[in-house]
Design an enzyme around this catalytic site. Structure first.
Site, PDB file in Angstrom:
ATOM      1  N   HIS A  98       0.840  -1.204   0.000  1.00 40.00           N
ATOM      2  CA  HIS A  98       0.000   0.000   0.000  1.00 40.00           C
ATOM      3  C   HIS A  98       0.872   1.250   0.000  1.00 40.00           C
ATOM      4  O   HIS A  98       0.613   2.199  -0.755  1.00 40.00           O
ATOM      5  CB  HIS A  98      -0.921   0.007   1.219  1.00 40.00           C
ATOM      6  CG  HIS A  98      -1.660   1.297   1.406  1.00 40.00           C
ATOM      7  ND1 HIS A  98      -2.876   1.551   0.802  1.00 40.00           N
ATOM      8  CD2 HIS A  98      -1.360   2.416   2.117  1.00 40.00           C
ATOM      9  CE1 HIS A  98      -3.281   2.767   1.126  1.00 40.00           C
ATOM     10  NE2 HIS A  98      -2.371   3.311   1.923  1.00 40.00           N
ATOM     11  N   GLU A  99       1.904   1.262   0.818  1.00 33.72           N
ATOM     12  CA  GLU A  99       2.792   2.428   0.877  1.00 33.72           C
ATOM     13  C   GLU A  99       3.555   2.601  -0.437  1.00 33.72           C
ATOM     14  O   GLU A  99       3.778   3.731  -0.883  1.00 33.72           O
ATOM     15  CB  GLU A  99       3.759   2.309   2.054  1.00 33.72           C
ATOM     16  CG  GLU A  99       3.083   2.258   3.420  1.00 33.72           C
ATOM     17  CD  GLU A  99       2.096   3.394   3.661  1.00 33.72           C
ATOM     18  OE1 GLU A  99       2.274   4.489   3.072  1.00 33.72           O
ATOM     19  OE2 GLU A  99       1.132   3.188   4.417  1.00 33.72           O
ATOM     20  N   HIS A 102       1.649   4.548  -2.943  1.00 32.28           N
ATOM     21  CA  HIS A 102       1.802   6.004  -2.892  1.00 32.28           C
ATOM     22  C   HIS A 102       3.049   6.454  -3.665  1.00 32.28           C
ATOM     23  O   HIS A 102       3.035   7.501  -4.323  1.00 32.28           O
ATOM     24  CB  HIS A 102       1.905   6.468  -1.442  1.00 32.28           C
ATOM     25  CG  HIS A 102       0.619   6.377  -0.687  1.00 32.28           C
ATOM     26  ND1 HIS A 102      -0.556   6.931  -1.148  1.00 32.28           N
ATOM     27  CD2 HIS A 102       0.319   5.810   0.518  1.00 32.28           C
ATOM     28  CE1 HIS A 102      -1.521   6.696  -0.275  1.00 32.28           C
ATOM     29  NE2 HIS A 102      -1.018   6.015   0.737  1.00 32.28           N
ATOM     30  N   HIS A 106       3.193   8.989  -6.860  1.00 33.67           N
ATOM     31  CA  HIS A 106       4.123  10.109  -6.969  1.00 33.67           C
ATOM     32  C   HIS A 106       4.847  10.063  -8.314  1.00 33.67           C
ATOM     33  O   HIS A 106       5.021  11.093  -8.982  1.00 33.67           O
ATOM     34  CB  HIS A 106       5.130  10.032  -5.814  1.00 33.67           C
ATOM     35  CG  HIS A 106       5.915  11.288  -5.626  1.00 33.67           C
ATOM     36  ND1 HIS A 106       6.871  11.438  -4.641  1.00 33.67           N
ATOM     37  CD2 HIS A 106       5.918  12.470  -6.294  1.00 33.67           C
ATOM     38  CE1 HIS A 106       7.402  12.647  -4.706  1.00 33.67           C
ATOM     39  NE2 HIS A 106       6.848  13.282  -5.711  1.00 33.67           N
TER      40      HIS A 106
END
Length: 229
Positions: A98-99, A102, A106
């Protein structure tokens, strides 16, 4: 200050938020005890997913605490809590990916993430000033603009939380797709991944709901005062 009819809904939303917090911890702990069939740790899954998307220069670091996982866009670093970094479980791999979701956002300039980053400096200031202005507006009713300006600043903070929702859901969607495509999990393990990611998402939904209800409350009070005048 007085009890407003909207406070009933706000109290319910707060209860939902508390339940969501307990649920995310309970769900994380439950699936932390279920090994992932690939045997990968959270750190290994994050590294593999980053490399698969050409993000070779994005490091993965361990940080103290539990559920302290986050992607730092300034340092372009994925930071994982120690249980996630070192464990080989459905929870660890789910949170780690999940991280990384991100980090991919980006990289591809995902519009909602871009908007969130641009809003952050303003919202950081607004969220600190809004409570002071709103409180002053309640105490100094003879200066009506205090409450109005406080509401404007508070609305900026609410907008930030609403923009955060699609950012979080999109990161989870990217994580689930990549985890299956790259073989981090089996088809049978998708249910556990969904449980972990959905529980985390619910905390953001509950927080946004509280903020929206509070904003509506302040707007109703402000409009009521204007009508009385």
């Amino acid at each position: 200050m007085f009890f407003h009819p909207m406070d009933f809904l706000i109290i319910i939303a707060f209860a939902l938020s508390m339940w969501a917090s307990f649920r995310v911890r309970g769900t994380f702990n439950k699936w932390s005890n279920v090994p992932v069939y690939s045997g990968m740790t959270g750190a290994e899954a994050a590294r593999r997913m980053l490399d698969a998307n050409g993000l070779y220069d994005v490091p993965v670091e361990a940080v103290p605490g539990t559920l302290t996982d986050h992607y730092d866009p300034t340092a372009r670093t994925v930071r994982l809590s120690e249980p996630v970094y070192f464990q080989s479980s459905i929870s660890a791999v789910s949170v780690a990916c999940h991280e990384v979701g991100h980090a991919i956002q980006h990289q591809v300039h995902y519009p909602m993430l871009v908007a969130r980053h641009k809003m952050f400096p303003v919202v950081n200031f607004a969220s600190g000033v809004a409570p002071i202005l709103i409180l002053a507006g309640f105490f100094f009713q003879q200066i009506p603009w205090l409450l109005g300006v406080g509401i404007i600043f508070f609305a900026a903070a609410v907008a930030f939380q609403l923009v955060t929702l699609p950012v979080e859901f999109n990161a989870s969607s990217r994580a689930r797709d990549e985890m299956v495509a790259q073989g981090f999990i089996s088809n049978e393990e998708e249910r556990g991944v969904a449980k972990v990611l959905n529980a985390a998402a619910l905390t953001y939904v509950a927080a946004a709901l509280i903020s929206v209800l509070e904003l509506l409350k302040y707007l109703m009070i402000f409009n009521g005062r204007n009508n009385d005048d």
